[in-house]
Motif scaffolding. Structure first.
Motif, mmCIF file in Angstrom:
data_model
loop_
_atom_site.group_PDB
_atom_site.id
_atom_site.type_symbol
_atom_site.label_atom_id
_atom_site.label_comp_id
_atom_site.label_asym_id
_atom_site.label_seq_id
_atom_site.Cartn_x
_atom_site.Cartn_y
_atom_site.Cartn_z
ATOM 1 N N GLU A 48 56.128 45.385 51.678
ATOM 2 C CA GLU A 48 54.994 45.633 50.799
ATOM 3 C C GLU A 48 55.509 45.735 49.364
ATOM 4 N N PRO A 49 55.333 44.681 48.550
ATOM 5 C CA PRO A 49 55.849 44.723 47.182
ATOM 6 C C PRO A 49 54.965 45.556 46.263
ATOM 7 N N VAL A 50 55.612 46.213 45.333
ATOM 8 C CA VAL A 50 54.930 46.953 44.268
ATOM 9 C C VAL A 50 55.404 46.331 42.963
ATOM 10 N N TYR A 51 54.511 45.577 42.319
ATOM 11 C CA TYR A 51 54.887 44.811 41.131
ATOM 12 C C TYR A 51 54.825 45.702 39.889
ATOM 13 N N SER A 52 55.780 45.477 39.030
ATOM 14 C CA SER A 52 55.805 46.236 37.771
ATOM 15 C C SER A 52 54.715 45.754 36.812
ATOM 16 N N VAL A 53 54.352 44.477 36.935
ATOM 17 C CA VAL A 53 53.285 43.883 36.127
ATOM 18 C C VAL A 53 52.275 43.252 37.090
ATOM 19 N N VAL A 54 51.018 43.378 36.786
ATOM 20 C CA VAL A 54 49.971 42.816 37.665
ATOM 21 C C VAL A 54 50.127 41.303 37.706
ATOM 22 N N PRO A 55 50.277 40.709 38.881
ATOM 23 C CA PRO A 55 50.479 39.261 38.962
ATOM 24 C C PRO A 55 49.260 38.490 38.491
ATOM 25 N N VAL A 56 49.540 37.335 37.894
ATOM 26 C CA VAL A 56 48.470 36.483 37.391
ATOM 27 C C VAL A 56 47.706 35.827 38.541
ATOM 28 N N ILE A 57 48.346 35.678 39.680
ATOM 29 C CA ILE A 57 47.727 34.985 40.807
ATOM 30 C C ILE A 57 46.508 35.733 41.348
ATOM 31 N N TYR A 58 46.390 37.044 41.059
ATOM 32 C CA TYR A 58 45.236 37.792 41.543
ATOM 33 C C TYR A 58 43.940 37.271 40.932
ATOM 34 N N THR A 59 44.006 36.858 39.711
ATOM 35 C CA THR A 59 42.784 36.431 39.025
ATOM 36 C C THR A 59 42.218 35.131 39.600
ATOM 37 N N SER A 60 43.081 34.361 40.277
ATOM 38 C CA SER A 60 42.609 33.087 40.837
ATOM 39 C C SER A 60 41.945 33.254 42.203
ATOM 40 N N PHE A 61 42.067 34.445 42.813
ATOM 41 C CA PHE A 61 41.529 34.634 44.153
ATOM 42 C C PHE A 61 40.036 34.969 44.142
ATOM 43 N N TRP A 62 39.626 35.847 43.280
ATOM 44 C CA TRP A 62 38.259 36.335 43.330
ATOM 45 C C TRP A 62 37.444 35.735 42.177
ATOM 46 N N VAL A 63 37.053 34.521 42.440
ATOM 47 C CA VAL A 63 36.192 33.810 41.494
ATOM 48 C C VAL A 63 35.044 33.201 42.297
ATOM 49 N N ASN A 64 34.066 32.804 41.572
ATOM 50 C CA ASN A 64 32.921 32.180 42.240
ATOM 51 C C ASN A 64 33.298 30.787 42.734
ATOM 52 N N ASN A 65 32.760 30.440 43.881
ATOM 53 C CA ASN A 65 32.991 29.121 44.490
ATOM 54 C C ASN A 65 34.498 28.852 44.717
ATOM 55 N N TYR A 66 35.134 29.874 45.237
ATOM 56 C CA TYR A 66 36.587 29.728 45.482
ATOM 57 C C TYR A 66 36.820 28.890 46.732
ATOM 58 N N ARG A 67 37.768 27.942 46.665
ATOM 59 C CA ARG A 67 38.153 27.114 47.797
ATOM 60 C C ARG A 67 39.532 27.522 48.296
ATOM 61 N N PRO A 68 39.678 27.717 49.590
ATOM 62 C CA PRO A 68 40.998 28.052 50.121
ATOM 63 C C PRO A 68 41.979 26.901 49.872
ATOM 64 N N TYR A 69 43.212 27.279 49.638
ATOM 65 C CA TYR A 69 44.233 26.269 49.314
ATOM 66 C C TYR A 69 44.827 25.724 50.615
ATOM 67 N N ALA A 70 45.043 24.406 50.617
ATOM 68 C CA ALA A 70 45.694 23.732 51.741
ATOM 69 C C ALA A 70 46.629 22.670 51.164
ATOM 70 N N SER A 71 47.886 22.715 51.583
ATOM 71 C CA SER A 71 48.881 21.785 51.048
ATOM 72 C C SER A 71 48.544 20.359 51.462
ATOM 73 N N ALA A 72 48.800 19.433 50.532
ATOM 74 C CA ALA A 72 48.541 18.007 50.807
ATOM 75 C C ALA A 72 49.769 17.279 51.322
ATOM 76 N N TYR A 73 50.858 17.997 51.557
ATOM 77 C CA TYR A 73 52.118 17.340 51.925
ATOM 78 C C TYR A 73 52.408 17.562 53.408
ATOM 79 N N TYR A 74 53.105 16.603 53.973
ATOM 80 C CA TYR A 74 53.436 16.633 55.401
ATOM 81 C C TYR A 74 54.740 15.876 55.589
ATOM 82 N N TRP A 75 55.065 15.524 56.856
ATOM 83 C CA TRP A 75 56.345 14.898 57.185
ATOM 84 C C TRP A 75 56.514 13.562 56.437
#
Length: 426
Positions: free
Chosen positions: A138-165
């Protein structure tokens, strides 16, 4: 001969292959699959990423080399793809290793959840097959990560990688996995020390495990069903306990090393006083020997000085002999030298001068050098005086016969004159 050489070469190859196999088996016993991906480094990279796409790039960037996993055994580090499942305020990020065409193996998951007070909790959970049960950081960050702001937005789409074998991004280049000890030493560079990584054994979110089951992939588990963490390490439950046991074994080995070192130090220190006493005794013996040598040298120097003073001192013992030789009455009263009375005079003068010189010689001087110098000067003066006296004696000797001849001639002339006078008278 050729057949013998071929047989020897074959035997050498067989022994070399056996040695290589033994080395690989030893290397496998000392390491574990979970050693090739540090979840603390994964949590650190997650807090520094802008979004999940950036996070996937950081996981596979050859510059960082976060992963060292080679599950399919092709001597190349496996590509890690990122997929996501979302439900309400809970996000489950799944990290999968690409092993073959449509074959993936889950490595770890990241549970991100926001509560009613807008407090975000993050947990990095290791896969049970690779890390054991309930291996969670369980990490405790010294600075609030920027990635949090990208999670809770309107019309959010889950991420899925486009790469494979065999279809990877342009920045990715597969690299050969490093030995485990090198990976352990180098991965600490990628961990942000300003953060804290707390180990826990329970999940905060009750939704995350259910959401994970819908997207689970276990291709490596199917290939090797009897190689799970519980079967590889029967004495521990997960990777954290394995690390604790390793630390305990290291401390015990260190303590044993320290005790052995202290024992050896005490043993050497107990044996050192004897050697020190021997050294001191030898040193005292050497000092006594050197002092004795110095005393002998000083005695020799004093003896040499005495001998030199004796050699340089004027010999006054011979002066009475010279005096007796000059003042011997028997030699002066001899009938051969009575006619030459003048011959004894210069000798007497010389004897007086010799006495004066001897008296001068017998006087104590300030230094033996002055005495020797005075003695040599007096001796040279005496020689010069005797040399000047000898020609006078010779002249006196030559004059004395002349006087006697003159007296004899005068007497004969007187007799002749007397005879002539008598003849005339007669």
């Amino acid at each position: 001969m050729k057949t013998k050489l071929l047989l020897i070469a074959l035997v050498a190859l067989v022994f070399g292959s056996c040695a290589a196999q033994s080395q690989t088996t030893v290397y496998a016993k000392n390491s574990d699959i979970s050693d090739n991906l540090d979840l603390r480094a994964v949590a650190s990279m997650f807090g520094e990423s802008a979004n999940l796409q950036d996070f996937e790039r950081r996981l596979n960037d050859p510059k960082y080399q976060i992963s060292n996993l080679d599950l399919n055994g092709d001597n190349e580090v496996d590509y890690l793809r990122v997929i996501e499942t979302v439900e309400d305020r809970t996000h489950v990020v799944i990290i999968q290793a690409v092993l073959d065409r449509d074959v993936y193996q889950d490595v770890a998951t990241i549970d991100v959840e926001r509560d009613n007070y807008n407090k975000v909790s993050v947990q990095v959970v290791g896969n049970t097959y690779l890390y054991g049960a309930n291996y969670i950081y369980e990490p405790v960050y010294s600075v609030v990560p920027v990635i949090y702001t990208s999670f809770w937005v309107n019309n959010y789409r889950p991420y899925a990688s486009a790469y494979y074998w065999n279809y990877y991004p342009t920045y990715y280049t597969a690299w050969t996995p490093y030995p485990v000890y090198r990976y352990r030493n180098n991965i600490n560079i990628c961990i942000n020390v300003n953060n804290h990584y707390n180990y826990v054994n329970t999940r905060r979110s009750y939704r995350a495990p259910v959401m994970y089951e819908t997207r689970r992939s276990y291709g490596y588990e199917r290939m090797r069903p009897n190689y799970s963490f519980a079967q590889r390490n029967s004495n521990v439950n997960n990777r954290y306990e394995l690390d604790q046991r390793r630390v305990a074994s290291r401390e015990s080995n260190r303590n044993n090393y320290n005790t052995n070192r202290n024992y050896n130090a005490n043993r050497t220190s107990s044996s050192r006083p004897v050697s020190n006493e021997n050294r001191v005794s030898n040193r005292n013996y050497a000092e006594n020997r050197s002092s004795a040598d110095r005393n002998s040298n000083t005695n020799r120097s004093t003896n040499t000085q005495r001998y030199e003073s004796r050699d340089n001192a004027p010999r006054t013992e011979n002066t009475p002999r010279a005096v007796s030789r000059d003042n011997n009455p028997s030699r002066e009263n001899t009938p051969a030298r009575t006619q030459n009375t003048q011959r004894a005079e210069p000798r007497n003068t010389n004897s007086n001068e010799n006495r004066n010189s001897e008296n001068r010689m017998s006087r104590p001087s300030s230094s033996p050098r002055n005495e020797s110098r005075g003695y040599s000067e007096n001796r040279s003066n005496n020689e010069n005086r005797t040399a000047t006296a000898r020609p006078q004696q010779n002249t006196q000797r030559s004059e004395a016969p002349r006087a006697s001849q003159e007296s004899r001639g005068g007497q004969s002339q007187r007799d002749n004159n007397a005879g002539s006078r008598g003849g005339r008278r007669g």
